[in-house]
Design a protein around this motif. Structure first.
Motif, PDB file in Angstrom:
ATOM      1  N   ALA A   1      38.253  -5.358   9.883  1.00 43.68           N
ATOM      2  CA  ALA A   1      39.254  -5.466   8.892  1.00 43.68           C
ATOM      3  C   ALA A   1      39.217  -4.385   7.994  1.00 43.68           C
ATOM      4  CB  ALA A   1      38.634  -6.783   7.783  1.00 43.68           C
ATOM      5  N   ARG A   2      38.019  -3.669   7.729  1.00 43.08           N
ATOM      6  CA  ARG A   2      37.997  -2.265   7.225  1.00 43.08           C
ATOM      7  C   ARG A   2      38.759  -1.228   7.832  1.00 43.08           C
ATOM      8  NH1 ARG A   2      33.831  -1.395   3.220  1.00 43.08           N
ATOM      9  NH2 ARG A   2      34.990   0.446   3.007  1.00 43.08           N
ATOM     10  N   ALA A   3      38.332  -1.211   9.041  1.00 43.80           N
ATOM     11  CA  ALA A   3      39.030  -0.119   9.911  1.00 43.80           C
ATOM     12  C   ALA A   3      40.485  -0.158   9.919  1.00 43.80           C
ATOM     13  CB  ALA A   3      38.486  -0.097  11.217  1.00 43.80           C
ATOM     14  N   ALA A   4      41.064  -1.265   9.927  1.00 44.28           N
ATOM     15  CA  ALA A   4      42.509  -1.637   9.796  1.00 44.28           C
ATOM     16  C   ALA A   4      43.069  -1.674   8.272  1.00 44.28           C
ATOM     17  CB  ALA A   4      42.790  -2.867  10.499  1.00 44.28           C
ATOM     18  N   GLY A   5      42.332  -0.873   7.427  1.00 46.25           N
ATOM     19  CA  GLY A   5      42.798  -0.813   6.091  1.00 46.25           C
ATOM     20  C   GLY A   5      42.796  -2.266   5.147  1.00 46.25           C
ATOM     21  N   GLY A   6      41.976  -3.246   5.748  1.00 40.25           N
ATOM     22  CA  GLY A   6      41.906  -4.273   4.838  1.00 40.25           C
ATOM     23  C   GLY A   6      40.893  -4.295   3.706  1.00 40.25           C
ATOM     24  N   ARG A   7      41.172  -5.379   2.860  1.00 35.30           N
ATOM     25  CA  ARG A   7      39.864  -5.340   1.761  1.00 35.30           C
ATOM     26  C   ARG A   7      39.060  -6.500   2.144  1.00 35.30           C
ATOM     27  NH1 ARG A   7      39.446  -3.778  -2.433  1.00 35.30           N
ATOM     28  NH2 ARG A   7      39.221  -5.621  -3.709  1.00 35.30           N
ATOM     29  N   THR A   8      37.833  -6.573   1.652  1.00 29.68           N
ATOM     30  CA  THR A   8      36.742  -7.271   2.108  1.00 29.68           C
ATOM     31  C   THR A   8      36.052  -7.812   0.767  1.00 29.68           C
ATOM     32  OG1 THR A   8      35.037  -5.834   2.296  1.00 29.68           O
ATOM     33  CG2 THR A   8      36.182  -6.513   4.384  1.00 29.68           C
ATOM     34  N   ILE A   9      35.635  -9.003   0.347  1.00 32.87           N
ATOM     35  CA  ILE A   9      34.905  -9.413  -0.657  1.00 32.87           C
ATOM     36  C   ILE A   9      33.658 -10.174   0.121  1.00 32.87           C
ATOM     37  CG2 ILE A   9      34.683 -11.277  -2.299  1.00 32.87           C
ATOM     38  CD1 ILE A   9      37.587 -11.276  -2.486  1.00 32.87           C
ATOM     39  N   GLY A  10      32.507  -9.464  -0.122  1.00 32.51           N
ATOM     40  CA  GLY A  10      31.257 -10.181   0.251  1.00 32.51           C
ATOM     41  C   GLY A  10      30.514 -10.787  -0.615  1.00 32.51           C
ATOM     42  N   VAL A  11      29.954 -12.020  -0.380  1.00 30.39           N
ATOM     43  CA  VAL A  11      29.276 -12.770  -1.080  1.00 30.39           C
ATOM     44  C   VAL A  11      27.855 -12.859  -0.726  1.00 30.39           C
ATOM     45  CG1 VAL A  11      29.065 -15.068  -2.410  1.00 30.39           C
ATOM     46  CG2 VAL A  11      31.309 -14.383  -1.581  1.00 30.39           C
ATOM     47  N   VAL A  12      26.758 -11.762  -1.455  1.00 34.16           N
ATOM     48  CA  VAL A  12      25.803 -11.563  -0.807  1.00 34.16           C
ATOM     49  C   VAL A  12      24.683 -12.276  -1.416  1.00 34.16           C
ATOM     50  CG1 VAL A  12      24.262  -9.569  -0.191  1.00 34.16           C
ATOM     51  CG2 VAL A  12      26.717  -9.517  -0.348  1.00 34.16           C
ATOM     52  N   PRO A  13      24.027 -13.265  -0.715  1.00 32.06           N
ATOM     53  CA  PRO A  13      22.606 -13.653  -1.294  1.00 32.06           C
ATOM     54  C   PRO A  13      21.710 -12.503  -1.552  1.00 32.06           C
ATOM     55  CG  PRO A  13      23.450 -14.995   0.372  1.00 32.06           C
ATOM     56  CD  PRO A  13      24.133 -13.685   0.546  1.00 32.06           C
ATOM     57  N   ARG A  14      21.007 -12.757  -2.822  1.00 37.53           N
ATOM     58  CA  ARG A  14      19.725 -11.743  -3.200  1.00 37.53           C
ATOM     59  C   ARG A  14      18.871 -11.346  -1.957  1.00 37.53           C
ATOM     60  NH1 ARG A  14      19.884  -9.346  -7.765  1.00 37.53           N
ATOM     61  NH2 ARG A  14      20.616 -11.139  -9.001  1.00 37.53           N
ATOM     62  N   ILE A  15      18.500 -12.546  -1.316  1.00 37.47           N
ATOM     63  CA  ILE A  15      17.688 -12.140  -0.202  1.00 37.47           C
ATOM     64  C   ILE A  15      18.075 -11.324   0.721  1.00 37.47           C
ATOM     65  CG2 ILE A  15      18.116 -14.456   1.011  1.00 37.47           C
ATOM     66  CD1 ILE A  15      15.185 -14.713   1.444  1.00 37.47           C
ATOM     67  N   VAL A  16      19.482 -11.267   1.161  1.00 42.92           N
ATOM     68  CA  VAL A  16      20.063 -10.500   1.996  1.00 42.92           C
ATOM     69  C   VAL A  16      20.025  -8.951   1.546  1.00 42.92           C
ATOM     70  CG1 VAL A  16      22.250  -9.832   3.282  1.00 42.92           C
ATOM     71  CG2 VAL A  16      21.498 -12.307   3.175  1.00 42.92           C
ATOM     72  N   GLU A  17      20.358  -8.921   0.344  1.00 40.54           N
ATOM     73  CA  GLU A  17      20.343  -7.714  -0.393  1.00 40.54           C
ATOM     74  C   GLU A  17      18.837  -6.944  -0.374  1.00 40.54           C
ATOM     75  OE1 GLU A  17      21.303  -5.698  -4.799  1.00 40.54           O
ATOM     76  OE2 GLU A  17      20.029  -7.427  -4.568  1.00 40.54           O
ATOM     77  N   GLU A  18      18.008  -7.798  -0.821  1.00 40.32           N
ATOM     78  CA  GLU A  18      16.506  -7.361  -0.932  1.00 40.32           C
ATOM     79  C   GLU A  18      16.116  -6.992   0.598  1.00 40.32           C
ATOM     80  OE1 GLU A  18      14.566 -10.439  -2.889  1.00 40.32           O
ATOM     81  OE2 GLU A  18      15.433  -9.867  -4.901  1.00 40.32           O
ATOM     82  N   GLY A  19      16.433  -7.781   1.629  1.00 47.71           N
ATOM     83  CA  GLY A  19      16.237  -7.614   2.888  1.00 47.71           C
ATOM     84  C   GLY A  19      16.849  -6.305   3.394  1.00 47.71           C
ATOM     85  N   GLY A  20      17.855  -5.738   2.826  1.00 47.91           N
ATOM     86  CA  GLY A  20      18.427  -4.621   3.507  1.00 47.91           C
ATOM     87  C   GLY A  20      19.314  -4.912   4.325  1.00 47.91           C
ATOM     88  N   ARG A  21      19.915  -6.023   4.441  1.00 44.19           N
ATOM     89  CA  ARG A  21      20.914  -6.504   5.478  1.00 44.19           C
ATOM     90  C   ARG A  21      22.304  -6.676   4.853  1.00 44.19           C
ATOM     91  NH1 ARG A  21      16.665 -10.631   5.878  1.00 44.19           N
ATOM     92  NH2 ARG A  21      17.926 -11.847   4.510  1.00 44.19           N
ATOM     93  N   GLU A  22      22.718  -5.979   3.863  1.00 44.86           N
ATOM     94  CA  GLU A  22      23.859  -6.068   3.284  1.00 44.86           C
ATOM     95  C   GLU A  22      24.879  -5.055   4.152  1.00 44.86           C
ATOM     96  OE1 GLU A  22      26.241  -5.402  -0.750  1.00 44.86           O
ATOM     97  OE2 GLU A  22      24.087  -5.557  -0.821  1.00 44.86           O
TER      98      GLU A  22
END
Length: 178
Positions: free
Chosen positions: A52-73
């Protein structure tokens, strides 16, 4: 339109699942829609977001804190919404999305799909779920739902909430009805 995509974060999936995710991401961007996704940089989630981003699209990421803390965002997030739990994530995704597409996925994907379908069945919203049946992935689930319908435990109108697409063309048709 904000299109939420539910899908696997596994890195060991068949190539056709990744190709379907990339096609969907490109289609979302080229049709000027916004991708809403779980914000993870793994598996099909990353494939759909990066396409989506490569084609110029916009993204909304709904990120659980555990994903962020695990470095998987994912780095493919334009708008980041941090949340505390998977329940919060689902609630935000339902609120921020107009329609939901389920690519192949496991327990988390099933949880997300059934949360949306169950809340629609009792009137919280009238949003549609599209099962993208890549290589027959959802066939066994569809058989189970047919059995449940035959036993009378699924409410009338359920079929109006769910659409099944076996190809990108059918997926486009399902999304055009939103």
């Amino acid at each position: 339109m904000n299109i939420c995509v539910f899908c696997s974060a596994s890195g060991t999936l068949p190539p056709e699942y990744y190709e379907a995710a990339r096609q969907l991401g490109r289609w979302i961007a080229l049709n000027r829609h916004t991708l809403v996704f779980g914000g993870c940089r793994l598996g099909l989630m990353e494939a759909v977001a990066s396409a989506a981003r490569a084609a110029g699209g916009r993204t909304i990421g709904v990120v659980p804190r555990i994903v962020e803390e695990g470095g998987r965002e994912s780095d493919n997030v334009d708008t980041r919404i941090l949340c505390e739990s998977l329940d919060d994530r689902k609630a935000i995704m339902v609120q921020r999305s107009d329609v939901f597409v389920a690519l192949p996925g496991g327990i988390g994907t099933l949880d997300e799909v059934f949360t949306v379908l169950a809340s629609a069945s009792i009137g919280y919203h009238a949003k549609r779920v599209v099962l993208y049946n890549v290589d027959g992935f959802w066939d066994s689930l569809l058989a189970m739902l047919g059995d449940l319908r035959g036993r009378g435990v699924i409410r009338r109108g359920f079929e109006d909430t769910m659409c099944v697409a076996d190809s990108m063309e059918q997926l486009e048709q399902c999304l055009s009805c939103v």
